[in-house]
Write a protein that holds these residues in place. Structure first.
Motif, PDB file in Angstrom:
ATOM      1  N   ARG A  96      42.052  50.556  47.507  1.00  0.00           N
ATOM      2  CA  ARG A  96      40.602  50.629  47.299  1.00  0.00           C
ATOM      3  C   ARG A  96      39.996  49.252  47.046  1.00  0.00           C
ATOM      4  O   ARG A  96      38.873  49.135  46.563  1.00  0.00           O
ATOM      5  CB  ARG A  96      40.279  51.570  46.142  1.00  0.00           C
ATOM      6  N   GLY A  97      40.722  48.195  47.363  1.00  0.00           N
ATOM      7  CA  GLY A  97      40.231  46.843  47.144  1.00  0.00           C
ATOM      8  C   GLY A  97      39.021  46.526  48.011  1.00  0.00           C
ATOM      9  O   GLY A  97      38.933  46.983  49.150  1.00  0.00           O
ATOM     10  N   VAL A  98      38.086  45.774  47.465  1.00  0.00           N
ATOM     11  CA  VAL A  98      36.870  45.415  48.193  1.00  0.00           C
ATOM     12  C   VAL A  98      36.629  43.912  48.130  1.00  0.00           C
ATOM     13  O   VAL A  98      37.052  43.237  47.185  1.00  0.00           O
ATOM     14  CB  VAL A  98      35.631  46.149  47.628  1.00  0.00           C
ATOM     15  N   ASN A  99      35.945  43.403  49.135  1.00  0.00           N
ATOM     16  CA  ASN A  99      35.482  42.016  49.125  1.00  0.00           C
ATOM     17  C   ASN A  99      34.050  42.007  48.619  1.00  0.00           C
ATOM     18  O   ASN A  99      33.134  42.417  49.345  1.00  0.00           O
ATOM     19  CB  ASN A  99      35.524  41.418  50.540  1.00  0.00           C
ATOM     20  N   SER A 100      33.843  41.595  47.409  1.00  0.00           N
ATOM     21  CA  SER A 100      32.488  41.521  46.864  1.00  0.00           C
ATOM     22  C   SER A 100      32.400  40.351  45.889  1.00  0.00           C
ATOM     23  O   SER A 100      33.407  39.923  45.318  1.00  0.00           O
ATOM     24  CB  SER A 100      32.108  42.824  46.157  1.00  0.00           C
ATOM     25  N   ILE A 101      31.182  39.853  45.708  1.00  0.00           N
ATOM     26  CA  ILE A 101      30.985  38.744  44.781  1.00  0.00           C
ATOM     27  C   ILE A 101      31.362  39.169  43.368  1.00  0.00           C
ATOM     28  O   ILE A 101      32.040  38.443  42.634  1.00  0.00           O
ATOM     29  CB  ILE A 101      29.522  38.264  44.821  1.00  0.00           C
ATOM     30  N   MET A 102      30.950  40.371  42.987  1.00  0.00           N
ATOM     31  CA  MET A 102      31.234  40.868  41.636  1.00  0.00           C
ATOM     32  C   MET A 102      32.727  41.028  41.395  1.00  0.00           C
ATOM     33  O   MET A 102      33.233  40.683  40.321  1.00  0.00           O
ATOM     34  CB  MET A 102      30.538  42.216  41.415  1.00  0.00           C
ATOM     35  N   SER A 103      33.443  41.551  42.377  1.00  0.00           N
ATOM     36  CA  SER A 103      34.879  41.792  42.183  1.00  0.00           C
ATOM     37  C   SER A 103      35.627  40.469  42.000  1.00  0.00           C
ATOM     38  O   SER A 103      36.557  40.382  41.190  1.00  0.00           O
ATOM     39  CB  SER A 103      35.457  42.580  43.358  1.00  0.00           C
ATOM     40  N   VAL A 104      35.206  39.432  42.731  1.00  0.00           N
ATOM     41  CA  VAL A 104      35.844  38.126  42.581  1.00  0.00           C
ATOM     42  C   VAL A 104      35.508  37.521  41.220  1.00  0.00           C
ATOM     43  O   VAL A 104      36.389  37.005  40.522  1.00  0.00           O
ATOM     44  CB  VAL A 104      35.415  37.171  43.718  1.00  0.00           C
ATOM     45  N   SER A 162      43.162  19.580  30.014  1.00  0.00           N
ATOM     46  CA  SER A 162      43.096  20.931  29.462  1.00  0.00           C
ATOM     47  C   SER A 162      41.678  21.506  29.433  1.00  0.00           C
ATOM     48  O   SER A 162      41.486  22.663  29.040  1.00  0.00           O
ATOM     49  CB  SER A 162      43.652  20.938  28.038  1.00  0.00           C
ATOM     50  N   ASP A 163      40.672  20.725  29.862  1.00  0.00           N
ATOM     51  CA  ASP A 163      39.296  21.233  29.896  1.00  0.00           C
ATOM     52  C   ASP A 163      39.260  22.540  30.684  1.00  0.00           C
ATOM     53  O   ASP A 163      39.776  22.613  31.807  1.00  0.00           O
ATOM     54  CB  ASP A 163      38.366  20.220  30.572  1.00  0.00           C
ATOM     55  N   THR A 164      38.640  23.558  30.105  1.00  0.00           N
ATOM     56  CA  THR A 164      38.631  24.896  30.717  1.00  0.00           C
ATOM     57  C   THR A 164      37.205  25.354  30.989  1.00  0.00           C
ATOM     58  O   THR A 164      36.312  25.171  30.154  1.00  0.00           O
ATOM     59  CB  THR A 164      39.323  25.920  29.795  1.00  0.00           C
ATOM     60  N   ILE A 165      37.004  25.953  32.145  1.00  0.00           N
ATOM     61  CA  ILE A 165      35.677  26.454  32.511  1.00  0.00           C
ATOM     62  C   ILE A 165      35.230  27.517  31.515  1.00  0.00           C
ATOM     63  O   ILE A 165      35.990  28.423  31.164  1.00  0.00           O
ATOM     64  CB  ILE A 165      35.697  27.027  33.938  1.00  0.00           C
ATOM     65  N   ASP A 166      34.003  27.404  31.057  1.00  0.00           N
ATOM     66  CA  ASP A 166      33.433  28.351  30.109  1.00  0.00           C
ATOM     67  C   ASP A 166      33.172  29.679  30.815  1.00  0.00           C
ATOM     68  O   ASP A 166      32.331  29.764  31.720  1.00  0.00           O
ATOM     69  CB  ASP A 166      32.125  27.795  29.542  1.00  0.00           C
ATOM     70  N   GLN A 172      27.128  34.943  33.090  1.00  0.00           N
ATOM     71  CA  GLN A 172      25.711  34.763  33.414  1.00  0.00           C
ATOM     72  C   GLN A 172      25.437  35.022  34.891  1.00  0.00           C
ATOM     73  O   GLN A 172      24.441  35.659  35.249  1.00  0.00           O
ATOM     74  CB  GLN A 172      25.259  33.343  33.049  1.00  0.00           C
ATOM     75  N   LEU A 173      26.342  34.553  35.762  1.00  0.00           N
ATOM     76  CA  LEU A 173      26.181  34.830  37.188  1.00  0.00           C
ATOM     77  C   LEU A 173      26.192  36.337  37.437  1.00  0.00           C
ATOM     78  O   LEU A 173      25.360  36.864  38.201  1.00  0.00           O
ATOM     79  CB  LEU A 173      27.311  34.177  37.995  1.00  0.00           C
ATOM     80  N   LYS A 174      27.114  37.008  36.795  1.00  0.00           N
ATOM     81  CA  LYS A 174      27.227  38.458  36.954  1.00  0.00           C
ATOM     82  C   LYS A 174      25.979  39.164  36.438  1.00  0.00           C
ATOM     83  O   LYS A 174      25.464  40.087  37.080  1.00  0.00           O
ATOM     84  CB  LYS A 174      28.470  38.949  36.212  1.00  0.00           C
ATOM     85  N   ASN A 175      25.477  38.724  35.303  1.00  0.00           N
ATOM     86  CA  ASN A 175      24.277  39.338  34.727  1.00  0.00           C
ATOM     87  C   ASN A 175      23.063  39.126  35.632  1.00  0.00           C
ATOM     88  O   ASN A 175      22.223  40.021  35.791  1.00  0.00           O
ATOM     89  CB  ASN A 175      24.001  38.769  33.338  1.00  0.00           C
ATOM     90  N   ASP A 176      22.958  37.940  36.214  1.00  0.00           N
ATOM     91  CA  ASP A 176      21.853  37.654  37.133  1.00  0.00           C
ATOM     92  C   ASP A 176      21.868  38.629  38.311  1.00  0.00           C
ATOM     93  O   ASP A 176      20.834  39.190  38.698  1.00  0.00           O
ATOM     94  CB  ASP A 176      21.947  36.224  37.671  1.00  0.00           C
TER      95      ASP A 176
END
Length: 299
Positions: A96-104, A162-166, A172-176
């Motif tokens: 049931r895998g999908v290609n979507s922005i949200m899933s990534v 070791s800097d890690t992406i917040d 925020q992208l998902k909420n937008d």
């Protein structure tokens, strides 16, 4: 969402994220966005052509209402479905895998601990400490360093491997996307993917949905920007999405759809299908008797 158990497993996840954007896959995120924008661009031409339609003495357009209403209905429904697919949160794995922005986005968030500067440079196969030979010498590692500086809320002077992406930025992208596309999701869920009952529709006020063309374009804008941002992070690739128009795009645009000598001949096509469709109103007694015989014999 799949949680990587170690760095090697995350490397496999990273490759899977990239595959979700693969231009050669008809269902990839890039392919979906390209079709969505292309369909919008063509509809925009059709809609724009209406301003040149002849009008009668009362100012009414001399255009077939049934045809243009159908074109609009098909267009807006398929646009809603295209947007809905791109915000699907079903995940990128399994049957049931999908290609979507949200899933990534969701899967990347699940593995946020591996989004370190060192890991990303390794995954991108870029030299971590690159020294340009001349002022004109360009290396994408510099852009990537600057990008990670921003996403990890640090500066060039304080860079660490070791800097890690917040992960809050991904949230925020998902909420937008959720905020802009919620009404499209409701419409597709209640009218396209499912024929929701009145009770089900009333719970989300589905019958009262009003979506403007401006809101479609805003959804397009967010999806183009966010998809490009994610792919740029994954493999330094950006897309135009809307294809360059082919040379024959406007060929015969000034010709009517029907080019016969008598439009009334179309009535014959309608009548033929109408006669066929009217035979489907119910099961005849003869058909019913045959079916009952089969029911008895099967017992």
């Amino acid at each position: 969402m799949t949680k990587a158990k170690n760095k090697e497993e995350f490397k496999e996840r990273w490759a899977k994220y990239c595959k979700c954007f693969d231009d050669n896959d008809v269902n990839s995120i890039n392919s979906q966005i390209t079709r969505m924008l292309w369909n919008y661009a063509i509809w925009n031409l059709i809609n724009g052509s209406m301003q040149y339609v002849e009008k009668d003495s009362d100012g009414a357009a001399l255009a077939n209402g049934a045809l243009y209403r159908s074109i609009n209905r098909w267009f807006f429904e398929t646009q809603k479905m295209a947007i809905r697919r791109l915000i699907d949160e079903s995940g990128i794995d399994g049957e049931r895998g999908v290609n979507s922005i949200m899933s990534v986005i969701n899967d990347i968030k699940e593995n946020a601990e591996y989004l370190t500067r060192e890991n990303i440079f390794e995954l991108r196969n870029l030299q971590y400490d690159y020294e340009p030979l001349t002022e004109l010498d360009y290396e994408p590692s510099d852009d990537l360093h600057q990008l990670i500086d921003i996403l990890s809320k640090t500066s060039e002077e304080k860079r660490e491997k070791s800097d890690t992406i917040d992960v809050n930025f991904l949230t925020q992208l998902k909420n937008d996307l959720s905020e802009q596309c919620e009404q499209f999701k409701i419409f597709v869920d209640k009218y396209c993917a499912h024929a929701a009952t009145e009770e089900s529709r009333n719970k989300v006020n589905a019958d009262g949905l009003k979506v403007t063309v401006k809101e479609y374009k805003k959804a397009h804008e967010l999806m183009c920007k966010y998809a490009n941002f994610i792919e740029d992070l994954l493999r330094d690739k950006s897309n135009k999405f809307l294809p360059t128009p082919p040379p024959d795009l406007f060929l015969y645009w000034d010709k009517p759809i029907f080019q016969g000598d008598d439009p009334k001949r179309l009535k014959e096509i309608w009548n033929k299908y109408e006669d066929e469709a009217r035979q489907w109103h119910s099961i005849s007694f003869d058909e019913l008797k045959k079916k009952m015989e089969n029911v008895i014999s099967n017992e």
